[in-house]
Design an enzyme around this catalytic site. Structure first.
Site, short mmCIF file in Angstrom:
data_model
loop_
_atom_site.label_atom_id
_atom_site.label_comp_id
_atom_site.label_asym_id
_atom_site.label_seq_id
_atom_site.Cartn_x
_atom_site.Cartn_y
_atom_site.Cartn_z
N CYS A 102 -1.40 3.51 -9.91
CA CYS A 102 -2.29 2.92 -9.42
C CYS A 102 -3.44 2.93 -9.89
O CYS A 102 -4.53 2.28 -10.15
CB CYS A 102 -2.23 2.86 -8.29
SG CYS A 102 -0.56 1.93 -7.89
N ARG A 121 3.89 9.30 -14.89
CA ARG A 121 2.20 7.77 -15.45
C ARG A 121 1.30 8.82 -15.37
O ARG A 121 1.10 8.36 -14.25
CB ARG A 121 3.08 6.51 -14.98
CG ARG A 121 3.70 5.96 -16.12
CD ARG A 121 4.89 4.13 -15.05
NE ARG A 121 5.25 4.43 -13.58
CZ ARG A 121 4.77 3.90 -13.18
NH1 ARG A 121 4.76 2.28 -12.77
NH2 ARG A 121 5.77 4.10 -11.83
N PHE A 158 0.98 -1.01 -0.22
CA PHE A 158 0.37 0.41 -0.01
C PHE A 158 1.12 1.02 -0.15
O PHE A 158 0.82 2.39 0.30
CB PHE A 158 -1.23 0.17 0.93
CG PHE A 158 -1.93 -1.00 1.32
CD1 PHE A 158 -3.30 -1.44 0.37
CD2 PHE A 158 -1.85 -2.11 2.22
CE1 PHE A 158 -3.67 -2.12 0.92
CE2 PHE A 158 -2.26 -3.62 2.05
CZ PHE A 158 -3.35 -3.60 1.02
C1 UDX Z 1 -2.19 5.01 -4.44
C2 UDX Z 1 -1.91 4.73 -2.98
O1 UDX Z 1 -2.24 5.29 -2.00
C3 UDX Z 1 -0.84 3.61 -1.87
O2 UDX Z 1 -2.35 2.73 -1.13
C4 UDX Z 1 -1.17 2.61 -3.80
O3 UDX Z 1 0.35 1.48 -2.71
C5 UDX Z 1 -0.86 2.93 -4.60
O4 UDX Z 1 -1.62 3.88 -5.44
P1 UDX Z 1 -0.17 6.49 -5.31
O5 UDX Z 1 -0.15 6.55 -6.57
O6 UDX Z 1 1.94 6.62 -4.65
O7 UDX Z 1 -0.86 5.79 -4.18
O8 UDX Z 1 -0.10 7.97 -5.23
P2 UDX Z 1 -1.65 9.01 -4.07
O9 UDX Z 1 -0.89 9.85 -3.41
O10 UDX Z 1 -2.38 7.73 -3.36
O11 UDX Z 1 -2.29 9.45 -4.74
C6 UDX Z 1 -3.19 9.34 -5.83
C7 UDX Z 1 -3.71 10.10 -6.92
O12 UDX Z 1 -4.63 10.86 -6.07
C8 UDX Z 1 -2.95 11.91 -7.00
O13 UDX Z 1 -2.72 12.22 -8.48
C9 UDX Z 1 -2.62 12.73 -6.82
O14 UDX Z 1 -1.90 13.43 -6.46
C10 UDX Z 1 -4.50 12.61 -6.50
N1 UDX Z 1 -4.57 13.18 -4.55
C11 UDX Z 1 -4.62 12.78 -4.12
C12 UDX Z 1 -5.57 14.35 -4.44
O15 UDX Z 1 -5.76 14.50 -5.32
N2 UDX Z 1 -6.20 14.76 -3.54
C13 UDX Z 1 -5.60 14.03 -2.46
O16 UDX Z 1 -6.60 14.97 -1.68
C14 UDX Z 1 -4.99 13.13 -2.81
#
Ligand code: UDX
Length: 411
Positions: free
Chosen positions: A246, A313, A138
């Site tokens: 992801c 990505r 995660f």
């Molecule tokens: C995600 C999951 O959180 C993680 O548990 C899993 O293992 C892999 O996928 P990640 O892809 O690294 O992690 O990014 P994350 O921090 O979850 O953000 C995903 C997207 O949501 C980003 O584009 C981010 O900018 C966006 N986001 C996140 C928002 O727009 N607002 C928020 O409040 C939080």
């Protein structure tokens, strides 16, 4: 010892010579302590592991698996054309590894694999003398080390609960809630978690659009929602849509899984569609503010899919950039770490944030890099041709709001 099978798995695939050379190059860099990605603290940790000799990188499976008791597969499961996760890398890596196993090892799959993958992998390797454990990760990019050392939960799925517990024990899991379950439940927990987070974001982005039309402030609305502990204050920051390696892939895979078992998920499908509408809506709003984008020079701050990573990505920033270019705009982009991918040759990348805004008709802020909070409106605005700023992430500091002739939207 943990076998570092994943990169080995790649080498065993039918890959082009160039790809194989580049992976060899990466292994050699890692052997020297050079990490090919931007992830806070990782280089120091790799250096420490190499110095203590409890971490090593190899080019052959026989060396990698020597005396290994637990073998972690962490190869990617990219999205195939029909939205399903492509299992070919995992299957190939598992078979390669299996041919070197002595018997008695535990094969741990960390890759995000679809429902039923465990059965396929177990059948493919055909090694009844080896235990199989599904152990989804995660970790978030940018905070991966923190997440690894401070897990909120551990999930281990296996038909052999002793093997599952042994894998959980590797994490030194004192006080960490641990779900010991079946392989199918473990596989679904990852998809369900990522899809739920994605739909929470799609919801808040829709609320942000409603707020704009209704003259309400999404920051107050999100704060008010988040204080309800049943909702929680995390993942309520509106932005240019969600992206990364992801969420886009896992939501599509969950839709494919749901359809394949005859229980289609309408909600996850809607969250995906809603996310695409966010990209369109941002560009429409920006374009109407600037009186169209044709022939306009646009400054972009932020290319990475989120802050603290160089990963582009499925970056929402690039989804927005490509729409600006299609609408006739010219883009000058700045990002503290990420590079504009080669598929965007029309984008000019600048080496400072201020260089990007020179003569710009508008500035759009697409990634929430903390350093953008420190950038000064007084330094940036005089460089621009027109003072249109669209702060999609709400990251610019309050001094921007006090600039009299600035048109600031999105916050
Ligand atoms: C995600 C999951 O959180 C993680 O548990 C899993 O293992 C892999 O996928 P990640 O892809 O690294 O992690 O990014 P994350 O921090 O979850 O953000 C995903 C997207 O949501 C980003 O584009 C981010 O900018 C966006 N986001 C996140 C928002 O727009 N607002 C928020 O409040 C939080």
């Amino acid at each position: 010892m943990l076998g570092f099978a994943p990169l080995q798995g790649f080498l065993g695939l039918d890959m082009s010579l160039n790809a194989s050379i580049s992976i060899r190059g990466k292994i050699r860099d890692l052997q020297q302590g050079q990490v090919p990605i931007h992830e806070e603290g990782l280089e120091a940790l790799v250096e420490e592991g190499l110095t203590r000799a409890n971490l090593s990188f190899h080019l052959t499976l026989s060396e990698t698996l020597l005396d290994a008791e637990f073998i972690f597969l962490c190869v990617p499961t990219p999205q195939s054309e029909d939205g399903r996760a492509d299992l070919s890398y995992v299957l190939q890596a598992a078979c390669n590894v299996a041919s070197f196993m002595r018997g008695g090892e535990t094969l741990v799959v960390k890759s995000t694999v679809p429902l039923g993958a465990a059965r396929l992998i177990i059948e493919a390797i055909n090694r009844p003398d080896v235990d199989y454990v599904s152990n989804p990760e995660f970790l978030r990019e940018g905070t991966a080390l923190w997440d690894f050392f401070n897990p909120e939960r551990l999930v281990v799925g296996s038909s052999n609960s002793k093997a599952a517990e042994a894998v959980a024990d590797l994490y030194g899991r004192v006080g960490v809630p641990t779900i010991v379950t079946s392989t199918s439940s473990a596989e679904l927990i990852k998809y369900a978690s990522n899809s739920f987070l994605a739909l929470k974001l799609s919801f808040v982005n829709e609320m942000a659009s409603i707020c704009e039309e209704a003259d309400a402030d999404i920051r107050d609305v999100a704060k008010g929602m988040g204080l309800d502990s049943r909702i929680g204050d995390k993942f309520l920051r509106p932005g240019p849509g969600w992206g990364g390696s992801c969420f886009p892939k896992d939501t599509k895979a969950l839709v494919a899984i749901s359809e394949s078992v005859g229980a289609p998920s309408l909600i996850v499908r809607a969250a995906i569609e809603s996310n695409t509408l966010v990209f369109d809506r941002i560009v429409e709003r920006f374009s109407s503010q600037l009186g169209g984008l044709t022939g306009k020079r646009i400054a972009v701050w932020g290319i990475a899919f989120k802050a603290n990573t160089d990963d582009t990505r499925e970056s929402p920033a690039l989804a927005v950039v490509s729409r600006i270019i299609s609408a006739g705009g010219t883009v000058y982009a700045y990002d503290p770490v990420a590079k504009v991918p080669s598929e965007y040759p029309e984008v000019f990348q600048t080496s400072t944030a201020y260089d990007a805004v020179v003569d710009a008709d508008g500035l759009i802020v697409l990634t929430e890099w903390p350093e953008f909070h420190l950038l000064s409106a007084k330094d940036a605005l005089p460089l621009m041709k027109a003072r249109n700023v669209f702060d999609v992430r709400g990251i610019l500091n309050a001094t921007w709001e006090t600039q009299s002739d600035l048109i600031l939207v999105g916050r």
